[in-house]
Write a protein that holds these residues in place. Structure first.
Motif, mmCIF file in Angstrom:
data_model
loop_
_atom_site.group_PDB
_atom_site.id
_atom_site.type_symbol
_atom_site.label_atom_id
_atom_site.label_comp_id
_atom_site.label_asym_id
_atom_site.label_seq_id
_atom_site.Cartn_x
_atom_site.Cartn_y
_atom_site.Cartn_z
ATOM 1 N N GLY A 199 5.266 4.513 2.647
ATOM 2 C CA GLY A 199 6.703 4.314 2.802
ATOM 3 C C GLY A 199 7.373 3.443 1.772
ATOM 4 N N GLU A 200 6.593 2.890 0.819
ATOM 5 C CA GLU A 200 7.219 2.138 -0.264
ATOM 6 C C GLU A 200 8.106 3.085 -1.081
ATOM 7 N N PRO A 201 9.191 2.583 -1.683
ATOM 8 C CA PRO A 201 9.653 1.195 -1.679
ATOM 9 C C PRO A 201 10.703 0.906 -0.608
ATOM 10 N N ALA B 127 10.776 1.710 2.996
ATOM 11 C CA ALA B 127 10.416 1.282 4.350
ATOM 12 C C ALA B 127 8.895 1.250 4.496
ATOM 13 N N PRO B 128 8.243 0.264 3.891
ATOM 14 C CA PRO B 128 6.778 0.216 3.957
ATOM 15 C C PRO B 128 6.258 -0.004 5.368
ATOM 16 N N VAL B 129 5.223 0.757 5.699
ATOM 17 C CA VAL B 129 4.567 0.651 6.999
ATOM 18 C C VAL B 129 3.070 0.585 6.755
ATOM 19 N N ARG B 130 2.403 -0.338 7.415
ATOM 20 C CA ARG B 130 0.953 -0.463 7.268
ATOM 21 C C ARG B 130 0.274 -0.178 8.596
ATOM 22 N N ARG B 131 -0.764 0.658 8.530
ATOM 23 C CA ARG B 131 -1.591 0.934 9.702
ATOM 24 C C ARG B 131 -3.046 0.713 9.336
ATOM 25 N N THR B 132 -3.804 0.111 10.219
ATOM 26 C CA THR B 132 -5.229 -0.072 9.961
ATOM 27 C C THR B 132 -5.934 1.269 10.067
ATOM 28 N N TRP B 133 -7.112 1.333 9.488
ATOM 29 C CA TRP B 133 -7.870 2.582 9.576
ATOM 30 C C TRP B 133 -8.255 2.880 11.026
ATOM 31 N N ALA B 134 -8.424 1.858 11.826
ATOM 32 C CA ALA B 134 -8.697 2.076 13.252
ATOM 33 C C ALA B 134 -7.507 2.763 13.914
ATOM 34 N N GLU B 135 -6.289 2.367 13.540
ATOM 35 C CA GLU B 135 -5.088 2.989 14.104
ATOM 36 C C GLU B 135 -4.938 4.428 13.607
ATOM 37 N N VAL B 136 -5.219 4.648 12.334
ATOM 38 C CA VAL B 136 -5.173 6.020 11.801
ATOM 39 C C VAL B 136 -6.165 6.903 12.549
ATOM 40 N N PRO C 234 1.747 10.878 2.898
ATOM 41 C CA PRO C 234 0.364 10.440 3.150
ATOM 42 C C PRO C 234 0.148 9.944 4.575
ATOM 43 N N ALA C 235 1.182 9.352 5.184
ATOM 44 C CA ALA C 235 1.038 8.842 6.546
ATOM 45 C C ALA C 235 0.730 9.953 7.536
ATOM 46 N N GLU D 147 -8.543 -1.012 1.383
ATOM 47 C CA GLU D 147 -7.098 -1.168 1.474
ATOM 48 C C GLU D 147 -6.441 -0.187 0.498
ATOM 49 N N LEU D 148 -5.419 0.538 0.985
ATOM 50 C CA LEU D 148 -4.762 1.568 0.189
ATOM 51 C C LEU D 148 -3.250 1.427 0.286
ATOM 52 N N VAL D 149 -2.596 1.531 -0.871
ATOM 53 C CA VAL D 149 -1.143 1.642 -0.935
ATOM 54 C C VAL D 149 -0.845 2.961 -1.615
ATOM 55 N N THR D 150 -0.148 3.857 -0.930
ATOM 56 C CA THR D 150 0.046 5.195 -1.484
ATOM 57 C C THR D 150 1.480 5.673 -1.289
ATOM 58 N N VAL D 151 2.028 6.226 -2.358
ATOM 59 C CA VAL D 151 3.361 6.825 -2.332
ATOM 60 C C VAL D 151 3.227 8.264 -2.811
ATOM 61 N N THR D 152 4.339 8.967 -2.902
ATOM 62 C CA THR D 152 4.285 10.371 -3.283
ATOM 63 C C THR D 152 4.554 10.539 -4.774
ATOM 64 N N PRO D 153 4.156 11.681 -5.358
ATOM 65 C CA PRO D 153 4.476 11.946 -6.761
ATOM 66 C C PRO D 153 5.972 11.881 -7.043
ATOM 67 N N ALA D 154 6.789 12.315 -6.078
ATOM 68 C CA ALA D 154 8.241 12.261 -6.274
ATOM 69 C C ALA D 154 8.718 10.826 -6.435
ATOM 70 N N ASP D 155 8.083 9.900 -5.715
ATOM 71 C CA ASP D 155 8.438 8.488 -5.857
ATOM 72 C C ASP D 155 8.154 8.002 -7.274
#
Length: 550
Positions: free
Chosen positions: A22-24, A26-35, A69-70, A229-237
């Motif tokens: 969700g950057e830049p 509205a960033p949202v972080r979820r743990t891998w356990a939550e995913v 990615p979310a 730990e991963l931070v991922t955005v889209t190619p369009a971003d």
């Protein structure tokens, strides 16, 4: 249970590391356990099916068309937990002809015998297109309400298909690489070993498309099954604001990132003009792969990033392909880009990589653990060090075959060797790639690689960076010998005087670089050159384009 699924379930227990999306805005972080918890709910819904559609079971092929990615991370997990295979479908762009895209997508889904398409943002609006072609689909957001599954030890074994990776190229004749659970486990563990992954310290930052193997395997599956730990955005971003890539590395203390060569060239120009505070000192791996590596572009990136703390040792040159899940060879970490300088005449006339001057190729490191690489000549003889031939691979990461519109096709010979179609050589145990064999231009007994021509042409004034293509022109009625054309994009296309100057400049630079003159230089407007869905220039399609122009 396959080792890949076992690895995924082990990582799923991680409650302190996860993915930020969700950057830049509205960033949202979820743990891998939550995913993983979401994935288990989705898997229950997939297995239950609907009133008019049976649920997926072991061996089911599932297409995924989503950009966020979310949504993709838990959806892919859900398919794997259900024993199915994931195919990331090529995504339409704003310029895409939806009718043509639908036709190509139907061909792909028939080829893989897909039972279902999972549709997610921002492509939910394409549901009517799928309905029109009687393609079964479910929205990712609808996969709930059926409880949660308990992972089944019998969900999949080593030979079951985990990924059907669509190859880059024309979708008119689609082909999917069949990656088994065993292939995926072997390649991921090998890459983790040589890159010295540290789950406590490393943070991955990516904008790569998830319908491409570098994005889906390297920067979604690897962090998901290794609990990184991963931070991922889209190619369009990224394409909308390339400097965002560096800003995210700086903000999150990114240690690992990756991209094709062109993206580093783009970022270098952005960093040269950047004024805000950036910290790239945490970056220990900036992997460059997926297309030929230009040492000049790498140097420009390193120099532009130096004032922000970027270390030249962070550059990691790599060789990879979908046929091994992702990686084939990685240069040693923390060593930077190493270049092999060789005698151009010996390479072109005698197919030997003799130390000298005239050509420079990046050293792409030794083969990953579990992969063997050999070089084979036209006569089938296995060649020695610094002899140039076709690269062949063998090992536990190598795909057993393709799926095509004409049915399955095996990829390995009787001894397990896979012909990559790439020309190259070995030196000091490291792989060097010269170019695609089918693209080599033969003139006067010389083997000329199009990348050398393209790099020279790309330096001409008013040529758009990364938008120069050299295509082979076969001998025929209108020419006595094989030759080549150079096709470039320019914002000054249509201005006769400017085009003449561009053609003259391109010709001069190409002659200076490779010693031969192109039969033709064609100047096109921006966006004219054919590209694959992942952004690679398509030489064969470019040849057809100029052949068919009026």
């Amino acid at each position: 249970m396959s080792r890949f699924l076992d690895m995924l379930l082990t990582a799923a227990a991680c409650t302190d590391r996860g993915m930020t999306t969700g950057e830049p805005k509205a960033p949202v972080r979820r743990t891998w356990a939550e995913v993983h918890a979401t994935a288990r709910e989705m898997a229950a819904a997939l297995q239950a099916g609907t009133a008019d559609r049976p649920g997926i079971t072991r061996g089911s092929a599932v297409g995924v068309l989503a950009g966020e990615p979310a949504a993709i991370a838990p959806a892919a997990q859900a398919v794997w937990l259900s024993g199915g295979s994931v195919t990331m479908l090529h995504q339409p762009t704003p310029r895409t002809d939806l009718a043509a895209w639908a036709e190509d997508t139907v061909s792909v889904l028939k080829m893989i015998d897909a039972q279902l398409v999972l549709l997610g943002p921002p492509f939910d609006a394409l549901a009517p297109v799928l309905e029109e072609h009687s393609i079964a689909y479910r929205t990712i957001d609808s996969l709930s309400g059926a409880g949660s599954i308990t992972p089944d030890a019998a969900a999949a074994d080593e030979d079951d298909t985990a990924l059907l990776q669509l190859t880059s190229g024309s979708t008119a004749e689609p082909k999917a690489v069949r990656i088994t659970h065993g292939n995926l486990y072997s390649n991921i563990t090998a890459m983790a070993e040589v890159s010295r992954l540290d789950v406590e310290r490393d943070r991955m930052v990516s904008w790569l498309p998830l319908f491409h193997d570098m994005g889906m395997v390297g920067f979604m599956t690897v962090p998901m099954v290794k609990a990184l730990e991963l931070v991922t955005v889209t190619p369009a971003d990224f394409l909308g604001r390339p400097l965002l890539w560096a800003e995210l590395i700086s903000k999150y203390g990114g240690t690992i990132t990756a991209a094709p060569n062109f993206a580093y060239a783009v970022l270098a120009r952005q960093l040269t003009r950047a004024e805000g505070p950036l910290d790239l000192s945490t970056l220990r791996i900036a992997l460059n792969g997926a297309e030929p590596i230009d040492p000049a572009a790498v140097q420009a990136f390193v120099e532009a990033g130096a004032r922000f703390g970027l270390r030249p040792e962070a550059v990691l040159a790599a060789y990879g392909m979908a046929e091994t899940a992702l990686g084939v060879s990685f240069a040693p970490v923390e060593t930077g880009l190493a270049v092999d300088e060789i005698d151009a005449e010996q390479l072109e006339a005698h197919r030997r990589a003799v130390p000298g001057t005239g050509r420079a190729f990046p050293k792409l490191g030794p083969p990953l653990p579990g992969i063997e690489v050999r070089v084979v000549g036209d006569d089938g003889r296995v060649l020695g060090e610094r002899e140039v031939g076709v690269l062949q691979l063998r090992g536990s990461s190598v795909t057993p075959g393709y799926l095509t519109v004409d049915g399955p096709v095996a990829t390995q010979d009787a001894e397990g060797w896979f012909d990559t179609g790439d020309e190259g050589y070995l030196v000091d145990g490291q792989v060097v790639v010269c170019g695609r064999r089918k693209d080599v231009i033969i003139m006067g007994g010389r083997n000329i690689y199009p990348t050398d021509i393209e790099r020279a042409a790309g330096q001409a004034a008013d040529v758009r960076a990364g938008n120069a293509v050299a295509v082979r022109l076969s001998a025929g009625e209108d020419r006595h010998r094989e030759s080549f054309a150079v096709v470039v994009e320019s914002r000054r296309a249509g201005d006769a005087e400017a085009e003449a100057a561009i053609r003259k400049d391109v010709t001069s630079r190409v002659v200076s670089a490779v010693g031969v003159r192109p039969a033709e230089v064609v100047v096109l407007g921006p966006g004219s050159l054919p590209k694959t869905p992942s952004g690679k220039l398509r030489r064969a399609a470019t040849r057809e384009l100029i052949a068919n122009r009026s």
